[in-house]
Design an enzyme around this catalytic site. Structure first.
Site, mmCIF file in Angstrom:
data_model
loop_
_atom_site.group_PDB
_atom_site.id
_atom_site.type_symbol
_atom_site.label_atom_id
_atom_site.label_comp_id
_atom_site.label_asym_id
_atom_site.label_seq_id
_atom_site.Cartn_x
_atom_site.Cartn_y
_atom_site.Cartn_z
ATOM 1 N N THR A 142 -51.692 -29.792 49.658
ATOM 2 C CA THR A 142 -51.862 -29.384 51.060
ATOM 3 C C THR A 142 -52.008 -27.874 51.175
ATOM 4 O O THR A 142 -52.954 -27.373 51.791
ATOM 5 C CB THR A 142 -50.640 -29.800 51.900
ATOM 6 O OG1 THR A 142 -49.957 -30.860 51.224
ATOM 7 C CG2 THR A 142 -51.046 -30.229 53.275
ATOM 8 N N VAL A 143 -51.051 -27.137 50.599
ATOM 9 C CA VAL A 143 -51.087 -25.677 50.720
ATOM 10 C C VAL A 143 -52.225 -25.096 49.901
ATOM 11 O O VAL A 143 -53.023 -24.294 50.389
ATOM 12 C CB VAL A 143 -49.735 -25.057 50.284
ATOM 13 C CG1 VAL A 143 -49.837 -23.536 50.253
ATOM 14 C CG2 VAL A 143 -48.618 -25.503 51.213
ATOM 15 N N ALA A 180 -56.859 -24.752 39.317
ATOM 16 C CA ALA A 180 -56.365 -25.707 38.326
ATOM 17 C C ALA A 180 -55.708 -26.889 39.028
ATOM 18 O O ALA A 180 -54.831 -26.708 39.878
ATOM 19 C CB ALA A 180 -55.368 -25.020 37.394
ATOM 20 N N VAL A 239 -39.448 -18.956 51.334
ATOM 21 C CA VAL A 239 -38.398 -19.150 52.348
ATOM 22 C C VAL A 239 -39.018 -18.986 53.730
ATOM 23 O O VAL A 239 -39.712 -17.999 53.995
ATOM 24 C CB VAL A 239 -37.255 -18.128 52.189
ATOM 25 C CG1 VAL A 239 -36.162 -18.378 53.239
ATOM 26 C CG2 VAL A 239 -36.667 -18.180 50.787
ATOM 27 N N GLY A 286 -43.808 -37.542 60.396
ATOM 28 C CA GLY A 286 -44.178 -36.794 59.200
ATOM 29 C C GLY A 286 -43.320 -35.564 58.949
ATOM 30 O O GLY A 286 -43.606 -34.773 58.054
ATOM 31 N N GLU A 320 -39.769 -36.950 54.686
ATOM 32 C CA GLU A 320 -40.382 -37.775 53.642
ATOM 33 C C GLU A 320 -39.821 -39.196 53.728
ATOM 34 O O GLU A 320 -38.718 -39.403 54.249
ATOM 35 C CB GLU A 320 -40.019 -37.212 52.256
ATOM 36 C CG GLU A 320 -40.370 -35.778 52.038
ATOM 37 C CD GLU A 320 -41.857 -35.586 51.744
ATOM 38 O OE1 GLU A 320 -42.473 -36.537 51.239
ATOM 39 O OE2 GLU A 320 -42.382 -34.504 52.052
ATOM 40 N N LYS A 348 -33.237 -21.847 49.019
ATOM 41 C CA LYS A 348 -33.554 -20.763 49.937
ATOM 42 C C LYS A 348 -32.337 -19.867 50.164
ATOM 43 O O LYS A 348 -32.466 -18.633 50.229
ATOM 44 C CB LYS A 348 -34.077 -21.341 51.250
ATOM 45 C CG LYS A 348 -35.402 -22.091 51.045
ATOM 46 C CD LYS A 348 -35.759 -22.975 52.227
ATOM 47 C CE LYS A 348 -37.095 -23.690 52.008
ATOM 48 N NZ LYS A 348 -37.359 -24.714 53.047
#
Lengths: 428, 428
Positions: free
Chosen positions: B12-13, B42, B131, B186, B189, B204
Site C-alpha cells: 500500500t505505502v 524490489a 511513528v 478496515g 485487521e 513507537k
C-alpha cells in the site's frame, strides 16, 4: 570542535538563549555531540546588567562586526526589526556564515533576498521561531511536507488576540474588558495595535504561504482585518450557531493562485482550531495526501522561543561541521501567481439589524441572490420594531459577498449591517 | 543531477510512493529542485499487477542487490518486518547509501546498530513515517527540540485502538462491538492482536523515548497492557468522573531514569489528547522550557505515510547532493538508565465491586494507606447487596499501587476488583 556562536540582541529571548547555551552547555553536548560556545553577544548597552555572565570581551556593542569576526561561526539574530537586524543577517550570510533568526518581520519583508544570499554562500538561514514560537512548523513544512502539495493552512498565530477572543467567548467579556485583562496579565502590550490589528499575524501568514506554496507574498499584500471591531453580541451569536470566533492567518491555494489573509473568522466548534484557548497558538495544515495536521503549543514567551532558536542553532552547527555547501531548503517559484483577493471563495456570517415586518427576509435573500451568493441558514433573534437577522451564506467569491452586503446595507428594511465576518469551515 | 531511488516493497505505502514519485515528478522538482528518479522497485512477485507503471528493468525481485546497484543512490525500505528488511537497510547503510524507512518495528528493535552503521558511513537513516504516520514528530524531536530537555511524551500512536475506544466512549459500544465495527471499516485487521494488545504502540514508545532521551529501550522492556480488558462500564464511569479512556504510549524521564510504557489510561477531558477522536493519532510533548506541544493528524494510511516517507527522501537527497558526511542526528547516551517500572509514580483509577455496608470504605482506605497510596476521590454507585466504589488515587509508586490493589482484592468486603487503570493528568 567547538562552534562559535555570535548572538545579536539580549532581550527576553536573547538573554534566555545566552543563559541556556552557557548553563546547559554540557547537557546539550551530551545530547547533540556539539560543543556550542557563546563567543559574542552584541547589545546596545554593554554596561547594562544582564541575566547571564559571559567572559570579558564577549559582550560587544558592534553587531555588524560579527560577520567578519573569525571567532564567530554562526550568527543568531534575536534583536528584531528590519533595520540593523537586516544588515546583520545579510552581512553574516554574505560572509558565508549560517544565520538563525526569530525575526518574522524581517523574514516576511526580505525573505527572497535573504534566501538568495544564503543560497549564494551555500549556508542555511533558519527561522523556526518566527512563526508559532515553540511550535515546530517551519521545518515540518519545508522538510516533512516537502512532497505534499499543501492546499491550505489555517493558523492561530497571535496569542494576544486568541487570549482576548477566548475571554470574550468564555466569560462573555466585551472587547475592551478582555483587552484590559490581557494587558494586566502581560499578554498584550500597553499599545496593543500590532497584535489586535492583525499586523503581527500578517508577517506569519506571508511566511507560511511562502514556505507552503513557494510564492512569496509581500506583507503589504496580505489582506488584513483586526479584532478591534468584534462585538460581544457576535461572539455570543456565533456560539449559538455552533461556531467560535478566532483571528486566523490563512494561506491558501485556489484556482486563481495562492493567497494569504488575516481576519477574524467563525470556526465550527468541532474544528480542532476551535479548542485552541488562551494564548496558545496552533497551525492546521491540509493537503490532498496527508489529510489534516494540527500543531499546537505556546506561540510566544522566552522559553519556547529560545527552544526553537536553539533547535535551529543545533541544526546549523551540525551542517557547519559536515563542512558542505547546503542545498537551499526553499525554492521560490515565480510561476504561481498571487490570487486576486476578490476572487477568493469564502463563506460569510452577516448580522443585520432589521425591521421585523413581512418581506424583510425576501428582500435580504434577493440581494444575496442578485450577487450570486446563496444562503445556508437564516435565524431571527428578537421581534418587534427591531429584530436581528443572522445569515450564514454558502461559499462565494469575496467580491460578490462584499457587494451583496453593501447592497443589503442600502435596503430600506435594514437599519444596520451589524457585522460581516468570514466563516472558515469545510462545508461548501 | 538526478538522484536514483531504490524502493524495497510495493504494498500500500510503497505502491503509493512509487506512483507519486512518478506522477508528481515535475511538481516535486519545481518545489524542491530535486530530480528524483525511481530506478529500482524490489518486490516479491515481479509478475504481479501494480498500481503504477515503471520502465523495463526497474521492477526486480532482488532487494538485497540494491545496496551495490550503482544506479541506486538512496534506498527506501517500506516492506516491513525485521528479517529481509534489516538486511536491506544494513546493507545500504554499509554501502554508504542513505536509507529512508517507515519500519517502526525494525527501528525499535535494531535502532542503535542502525544508527552506528549510518554514522560510520556518514549517511542519514530517516524514519519520519515510523511513528504517527503523516504527523511530523521524529524530526521535531531530534531537530527543533534538540535543545530541550524533554520531560514526558504522551502519545496516541495507534489508530485502531483509538477508534475502538472512541466508539466505546461516544456510542456506549462494548469492546467486542467496537472492534467488529473497526474491522468492518478496515481500521482493524482480521487478527487485531498486534494493535489491541498494545504491541504496535510499544515500538513507537521505544522510538519516542530513544529520540527524546537518548536512551534506547528494548521493545521487550516497554511495559505493555492492551485494551482487550476495557469494560464499557469503566468507559462510562470515567466519563462521569471527567475522563476519557485512551491507549497511551508514555515516554518519561523521572528521578529513577527514563521509561517507556503502553497501557490504557484515563485522560482528563480538558487535556488536548482527550479530543483526539477516531483513528487520528497525536503526540503530546512536555518540556521545561517549551511547555506543552501537541502534534495531531492521520497516524496511518497510504497517503499520509507516503508523504512522510517522501519528506525524508527529499531531505536525504538534498544531503546527498551537498556531498557531505552527515553528522549523526541522534546520540545514544549510555548514561541515562532505564527506570525501574515499580518505582514510576502514577495515579490510579480503581473500580471495586463491594458489599454496601458500613466499614467498607474504611477498610479500602486503610489498605491504600498501608501501602502509602493516598486517595484523591471516592464515589459510590448503586446501593444494596452489591455497590460499586470508584476510587481515584493521588500519585504513588507503581509497585505500591499494585500491592494496594492486590491487598484490597483480598478484603472480605470486596467482591471483585473490577478494573485498575492508570490516570495520566497533571495534578499530583
Amino acid at each position: 570542535m567547538a562552534v562559535g556562536i555570535g548572538i545579536v540582541g539580549a532581550g527576553t529571548v536573547g538573554g534566555t538563549l545566552v543563559r541556556r547555551l552557557i548553563d546547559e552547555h554540557d547537557a546539550l553536548e551530551a545530547k547533540t555531540g556539539l560543543d556550542l560556545e557563546v563567543r559574542r553577544v552584541a547589545v546596545n548597552d554593554v554596561a547594562k546588567e544582564r541575566p547571564f555572565t559571559v567572559p570579558d570581551g564577549v559582550l560587544t556593542g558592534r553587531a555588524l562586526d560579527l560577520a567578519d569576526d573569525p571567532s564567530v561561526d554562526l550568527v543568531v539574530e534575536v534583536m528584531g526589526g528590519t533595520g540593523v537586524a537586516a544588515e546583520v543577517v545579510m552581512g553574516a550570510l554574505r560572509a558565508g556564515k549560517p544565520v538563525v533568526t526569530a525575526n518574522k518581520e524581517l523574514v516576511a519583508a526580505r525573505g527572497p533576498e535573504l534566501f538568495d544570499a544564503a543560497a549564494a554562500s551555500g549556508v542555511s538561514l533558519l527561522f523556526e521561531a518566527a512563526v508559532g514560537g515553540g511550535i515546530p512548523i517551519i521545518r515540518p513544512l519545508w522538510e516533512t511536507l516537502a512532497g505534499e502539495q499543501v492546499r491550505r493552512i489555517l493558523g492561530i498565530v497571535n496569542g494576544t488576540t486568541n487570549y482576548i477572543l477566548t475571554r470574550m467567548s468564555e466569560d462573555g467579556a466585551s472587547y475592551a474588558d478582555a483587552l484590559a485583562a490581557a494587558q494586566r496579565l502581560g499578554y498584550a502590550e500597553p499599545d496593543p495595535s500590532a497584535d489586535v490589528s492583525g499586523a503581527d499575524a500578517t508577517s506569519k501568514a506571508a511566511i507560511l504561504a511562502g514556505l507552503a506554496f513557494g510564492t512569496w507574498i509581500e506583507t503589504a499584500a496580505v489582506h488584513r482585518e483586526g479584532i478591534e471591531g468584534i462585538a460581544r453580541a457576535d461572539v455570543a451569536f456565533a456560539a449559538e450557531l455552533g461556531y467560535v470566533v478566532k483571528l486566523l492567518a490563512v494561506a491558501e491555494r485556489t484556482g486563481g493562485g495562492v493567497s494569504a489573509r488575516v481576519h477574524p473568522a467563525l470556526v465550527p466548534l468541532h474544528h480542532p482550531l476551535a479548542g485552541i484557548r488562551g494564548a496558545t497558538n496552533a497551525v492546521f495544515v491540509e493537503g490532498p495526501s496527508v489529510g489534516e495536521l494540527l500543531f499546537a503549543g505556546p506561540g510566544a514567551g522566552a522559553g519556547p522561543t529560545a527552544t526553537a532558536v536553539l533547535g535551529d542553532v543545533v541544526d546549523a552547527a551540525r551542517e557547519l561541521l559536515a563542512g558542505a555547501q547546503v542545498a537551499p531548503r526553499i525554492r521560490l517559484a515565480a510561476a504561481s501567481g498571487v490570487a486576486d483577493f476578490g476572487a477568493i471563495p469564502t463563506k460569510w456570517y452577516v448580522r443585520l439589524e432589521v425591521a421585523d415586518r413581512p418581506g424583510v427576509l425576501a428582500a435580504v435573500a434577493a440581494a444575496f441572490g442578485d450577487h450570486g451568493v446563496s444562503i445556508k441558514s437564516v435565524r431571527q433573534e428578537g421581534r418587534g420594531d427591531r429584530a436581528t437577522l443572522l445569515v450564514v451564506t454558502h461559499r462565494a467569491a469575496e467580491a460578490d459577498q462584499q457587494a451583496a452586503v453593501a447592497a443589503i446595507g442600502n435596503l430600506d428594511v435594514v437599519a444596520e449591517v451589524g457585522a460581516a465576518l468570514r466563516v472558515e469551515s469545510d462545508e461548501p
